[in-house]
Design an enzyme around this catalytic site. Structure first.
Site, short mmCIF file in Angstrom:
data_model
loop_
_atom_site.label_atom_id
_atom_site.label_comp_id
_atom_site.label_asym_id
_atom_site.label_seq_id
_atom_site.Cartn_x
_atom_site.Cartn_y
_atom_site.Cartn_z
CD GLU A 168 -2.68 -1.27 2.56
OE1 GLU A 168 -2.41 -0.50 3.49
OE2 GLU A 168 -3.59 -2.12 2.63
CD GLU A 283 -4.16 -7.81 1.53
OE1 GLU A 283 -4.99 -7.21 2.22
OE2 GLU A 283 -2.96 -7.50 1.50
C1 XIL Z 1 -5.26 -6.79 8.56
C2 XIL Z 1 -5.56 -8.03 9.40
O1 XIL Z 1 -6.49 -8.83 8.73
C3 XIL Z 1 -6.10 -7.59 10.74
O2 XIL Z 1 -6.33 -8.73 11.58
C4 XIL Z 1 -5.12 -6.65 11.40
O3 XIL Z 1 -5.67 -6.19 12.59
C5 XIL Z 1 -4.84 -5.47 10.48
O4 XIL Z 1 -4.37 -5.94 9.24
N1 XIL Z 1 -4.54 -4.84 3.90
C6 XIL Z 1 -3.43 -5.60 4.24
C7 XIL Z 1 -3.51 -6.55 5.37
O5 XIL Z 1 -2.44 -5.56 3.52
O6 XIL Z 1 -2.27 -6.74 6.02
C8 XIL Z 1 -4.54 -6.13 6.39
O7 XIL Z 1 -4.67 -7.17 7.36
C9 XIL Z 1 -5.87 -5.87 5.70
C10 XIL Z 1 -5.74 -4.76 4.69
#
Ligand code: XIL
Length: 378
Positions: A168, A283
């Site tokens: 990101e 994701e």
């Molecule tokens: C999220 C996890 O799912 C949560 O449990 C944690 O509290 C925060 O991070 N984008 C990403 C991931 O790249 O690492 C994130 O994961 C969700 C959004």
């Protein structure tokens, strides 16, 4: 003693001991999670028949505490991402030390079931340990970042098939002409931090696929278009300078009502492939935050988004891996970050909270089954 007790015992042991070798760890873990053959008709099996990989992100605790869930994960997933265990706040208890115990166990679980393993994530401004702010500054940021990457990637060299190297990095709201997010990494190291991170990861594992992972690339609106342009400009420049970046990770955190297969997004993905980059869905989940309460209707609309989005994405031949962020509504980060205003539990994933497959499961199956076959699975 039940399998659940054995797994709990394994965790308790893991807190006390650091394994001497991967073989010892594998022996310890495989005793508690016997391999079962890939089942015909599972998402894992259907993906593999099309030259694809289907998988999910999960934290170690969920697997270790829920034998049935662990079983569904290895039956349905050919690839696994640690949801938390490779982030700095899990791996780096102090500036001097690394704690690989949970990540190692997750790797051994994946490997003992013949699954691939993805790395998430090396450079991000979130999930940093408490010591970071008071310890890292412009003088030491380069050595902190480079030694982290080289230690972590070397530890898993040959074991992790692809790494989200930078996560990101774009944030137009931060006001820079190049669209880069103003993070500690950017402030301390300048825009060069991105190329440095990719070079360090490549040096530590020349065979790993290195991924630039970004969110919110799908909408057709002007803000998303500017974001896509910033991503494309940056990736073009990295490729021209010989930086070892191999793929764009499209996070694919969607909402059910988002229009996703528009012409601007399509052109952008084509331009990404024209640069010689692969595309990975890293994701995926589909928020039902603003859908009506009725469960059947919600599940149908969420499934429609899975089918439409994946069918569209699978036109791109370089796309070979589809990962969801979690597999069951019982464990989803969206319960906290995008809860429903009516307080009902959210239902963004292919399995419900009781671990039954939902229409979204069927949508993923259908999208993969009708996708053009990929020649290889790398
Ligand atoms: C999220 C996890 O799912 C949560 O449990 C944690 O509290 C925060 O991070 N984008 C990403 C991931 O790249 O690492 C994130 O994961 C969700 C959004």
């Amino acid at each position: 003693m039940t399998r659940r007790d054995l797994l709990k015992m394994a965790i308790a042991m893991s807190a006390a001991t650091i394994p001497g070798s991967w073989d010892e760890l594998a022996a310890e873990t495989s005793a508690h999670s016997p391999t079962s053959p890939a089942l015909p008709g599972t998402l894992r099996d259907i993906a593999s028949a099309r030259g694809l990989h289907f998988g999910a992100a999960v934290p170690w605790e969920e697997l270790a505490d829920n034998p049935l869930y662990a079983q569904i994960i290895h039956q349905q997933c050919g690839i696994l991402t640690p949801e938390l265990e490779l982030k700095w706040d899990c791996l780096r208890p102090t500036p001097q030390s690394f704690d690989f115990r949970k990540a190692d166990r997750l790797y051994v679980f994946a490997n003992s079931h013949g699954m691939l393993f993805r790395g998430h994530t090396l450079v991000w401004e979130r999930a940093l340990p408490k010591w970071f702010e008071s310890t890292v500054d412009a003088r030491n940021a380069e050595s902190v970042m480079m030694s982290h990457i080289s230690t972590v990637v070397s530890h898993f060299a040959g074991k992790i098939c692809s790494w989200d190297v930078v996560n990101e990095p774009i944030q137009l709201g931060d006001g820079r002409a190049d669209g880069l997010k103003v993070t500690p990494w950017l402030r301390f190291l300048g825009p060069e931090y991105i190329a440095m991170a990719f070079h360090a990861a490549h040096a530590a594992d020349p065979n790993a696929m290195l991924v630039f992972n970004e969110d919110w690339l799908e909408p057709e609106n002007a803000a998303a278009q500017r974001k896509r342009q910033a991503v494309l400009a940056l990736l073009t420049q990295l490729k021209r300078s010989g930086v070892p970046v191999h793929a764009l990770g499209v996070q694919s955190h969607l909402s059910a009502e988002l229009q996703t297969a528009g012409p601007h997004f399509q052109r952008f993905l084509q331009e990404i492939e024209d640069l010689g980059l692969m595309i990975i869905i890293t994701e995926m989940d589909v928020s039902d935050q603003h859908l009506p309460a009725d469960i059947e209707e919600r599940d149908r609309l969420v499934a429609t988004q899975y089918l439409d989005y994946l069918s569209f994405m699978l036109q791109f031949k370089s796309l070979k891996s589809i990962m969801t962020w979690g597999l069951t509504d019982r464990f989803t980060w969206l319960a906290k970050v995008h809860p429903r205003p009516d307080g009902l539990p959210v239902r963004p994933l292919p399995y419900d909270a009781e671990l039954n497959p939902k229409p979204a499961w069927e949508a993923i199956r259908q999208a993969m089954e009708t996708a053009p076959r990929r020649a290889t699975t790398t």
